[in-house]
Design a protein around this motif. Structure first.
Motif, PDB file in Angstrom:
ATOM      1  N   ALA A 103       0.826  -1.206   0.000  1.00  0.00           N
ATOM      2  CA  ALA A 103       0.000   0.000   0.000  1.00  0.00           C
ATOM      3  C   ALA A 103       0.863   1.261   0.000  1.00  0.00           C
ATOM      4  N   LEU A 104       1.929   1.269   0.780  1.00  0.00           N
ATOM      5  CA  LEU A 104       2.805   2.445   0.829  1.00  0.00           C
ATOM      6  C   LEU A 104       3.526   2.632  -0.501  1.00  0.00           C
ATOM      7  N   TYR A 105       4.008   1.555  -1.068  1.00  0.00           N
ATOM      8  CA  TYR A 105       4.686   1.597  -2.367  1.00  0.00           C
ATOM      9  C   TYR A 105       3.775   2.220  -3.426  1.00  0.00           C
ATOM     10  N   LEU A 153       0.097   1.230 -11.619  1.00  0.00           N
ATOM     11  CA  LEU A 153      -0.652   0.146 -12.260  1.00  0.00           C
ATOM     12  C   LEU A 153      -0.498  -1.202 -11.560  1.00  0.00           C
ATOM     13  N   LYS A 154       0.469  -1.305 -10.678  1.00  0.00           N
ATOM     14  CA  LYS A 154       0.659  -2.560  -9.942  1.00  0.00           C
ATOM     15  C   LYS A 154      -0.404  -2.758  -8.865  1.00  0.00           C
ATOM     16  N   CYS A 155      -1.371  -1.834  -8.772  1.00  0.00           N
ATOM     17  CA  CYS A 155      -2.430  -1.948  -7.757  1.00  0.00           C
ATOM     18  C   CYS A 155      -3.220  -3.246  -7.915  1.00  0.00           C
ATOM     19  N   LYS A 156      -3.393  -3.706  -9.131  1.00  0.00           N
ATOM     20  CA  LYS A 156      -4.131  -4.958  -9.363  1.00  0.00           C
ATOM     21  C   LYS A 156      -3.315  -6.141  -8.853  1.00  0.00           C
ATOM     22  N   GLU A 157      -2.056  -6.173  -9.217  1.00  0.00           N
ATOM     23  CA  GLU A 157      -1.163  -7.261  -8.817  1.00  0.00           C
ATOM     24  C   GLU A 157      -0.928  -7.289  -7.308  1.00  0.00           C
ATOM     25  N   LEU A 158      -0.704  -6.124  -6.718  1.00  0.00           N
ATOM     26  CA  LEU A 158      -0.303  -6.063  -5.311  1.00  0.00           C
ATOM     27  C   LEU A 158      -1.469  -6.015  -4.329  1.00  0.00           C
ATOM     28  N   ASN A 160      -4.939  -6.320  -5.491  1.00  0.00           N
ATOM     29  CA  ASN A 160      -6.130  -6.864  -6.133  1.00  0.00           C
ATOM     30  C   ASN A 160      -7.223  -5.799  -6.300  1.00  0.00           C
ATOM     31  N   LEU A 161      -6.793  -4.581  -6.644  1.00  0.00           N
ATOM     32  CA  LEU A 161      -7.709  -3.479  -6.890  1.00  0.00           C
ATOM     33  C   LEU A 161      -7.520  -2.989  -8.320  1.00  0.00           C
ATOM     34  N   GLU A 162      -8.620  -2.780  -9.022  1.00  0.00           N
ATOM     35  CA  GLU A 162      -8.544  -2.160 -10.348  1.00  0.00           C
ATOM     36  C   GLU A 162      -8.061  -0.718 -10.176  1.00  0.00           C
ATOM     37  N   LEU A 163      -7.446  -0.172 -11.211  1.00  0.00           N
ATOM     38  CA  LEU A 163      -6.886   1.171 -11.117  1.00  0.00           C
ATOM     39  C   LEU A 163      -7.934   2.195 -10.684  1.00  0.00           C
ATOM     40  N   GLY A 164      -9.104   2.179 -11.273  1.00  0.00           N
ATOM     41  CA  GLY A 164     -10.137   3.146 -10.900  1.00  0.00           C
ATOM     42  C   GLY A 164     -10.535   3.041  -9.439  1.00  0.00           C
ATOM     43  N   CYS A 170      -7.794   6.254  -2.826  1.00  0.00           N
ATOM     44  CA  CYS A 170      -6.779   7.250  -2.477  1.00  0.00           C
ATOM     45  C   CYS A 170      -7.357   8.666  -2.496  1.00  0.00           C
ATOM     46  N   LEU A 171      -8.251   8.950  -3.445  1.00  0.00           N
ATOM     47  CA  LEU A 171      -8.919  10.255  -3.462  1.00  0.00           C
ATOM     48  C   LEU A 171      -9.699  10.452  -2.167  1.00  0.00           C
TER      49      LEU A 171
END
Length: 183
Positions: A103-105, A153-158, A160-164, A170-171
């Motif tokens: 999450a921090l990354y 973009l690694k949010c999905k891999e790390l 398991n969240l889609e970018l949107g 985060c917003l």
């Protein structure tokens, strides 16, 4: 160890207002992600706030970042190994292992990207951006060049969240600290 302690410590080591806002923004992202994943919100936010503690010292020689910050924290008796590991992992000094590390990354470049999105609106306000707005800006390579798109973009891999979905969380996190960010 609490949020106020972390912010006061940051202000002792960081003098640039925009860098202080950056760590507060990362902390906001981390707090919201912790809530989403049912983790300890305060600890995650503290990790975000402290992640660039040494930035002004290591800016000219980034090879020592964030180890110097971790050493400052250890010298103060701060011994939360999970937070210290996440701080090291955000800059690829140790492997991304825990959910906090990941999450921090991801929050580091994403918070700056979202702030940049808000600042290009006429109102310079987080209320005037949404997921569609952010996704359109994300595709513009010349916009917010410093925000590492590959990393985000690694949010999905790390996680398991889609970018949107990740950008929206985060917003929401930035909106938690909007007064401090003046957004």
């Amino acid at each position: 160890m609490n949020r106020e302690w972390a912010i006061n410590l940051v202000k002792q080591h960081i003098k640039k207002p925009n860098l202080i806002k950056h760590v507060i923004a990362v902390g906001g992202c981390m707090r919201r992600l912790a809530n989403y994943f049912n983790e300890n919100e305060e600890r995650w936010e503290i990790a975000g706030i402290l992640h660039d503690l040494d930035y002004e010292y290591t800016n000219e020689d980034p090879s020592n970042h964030p180890e110097m910050g971790v050493n400052i924290l250890r010298d103060l008796g701060f011994n939360d190994d999970e937070i210290l590991h996440a701080i090291l992992a955000h800059n690829n000094k140790v492997p991304l292992e825990t959910l906090m590390d990941k999450a921090l990354y991801l929050s580091d470049p994403t918070s700056g990207f979202i702030v940049a999105c808000a600042l290009i609106t006429p109102q310079k306000n987080l209320d005037y951006i949404d997921v569609d707005f952010m996704l359109r800006r994300f595709k513009e390579k010349s916009f917010a060049k410093g925000a590492n798109r590959e990393q985000m973009l690694k949010c999905k891999e790390l996680l398991n969240l889609e970018l949107g979905e990740f950008l929206n969380l985060c917003l929401e996190g930035l909106k938690l600290v909007r007064n401090e960010l003046e957004l």
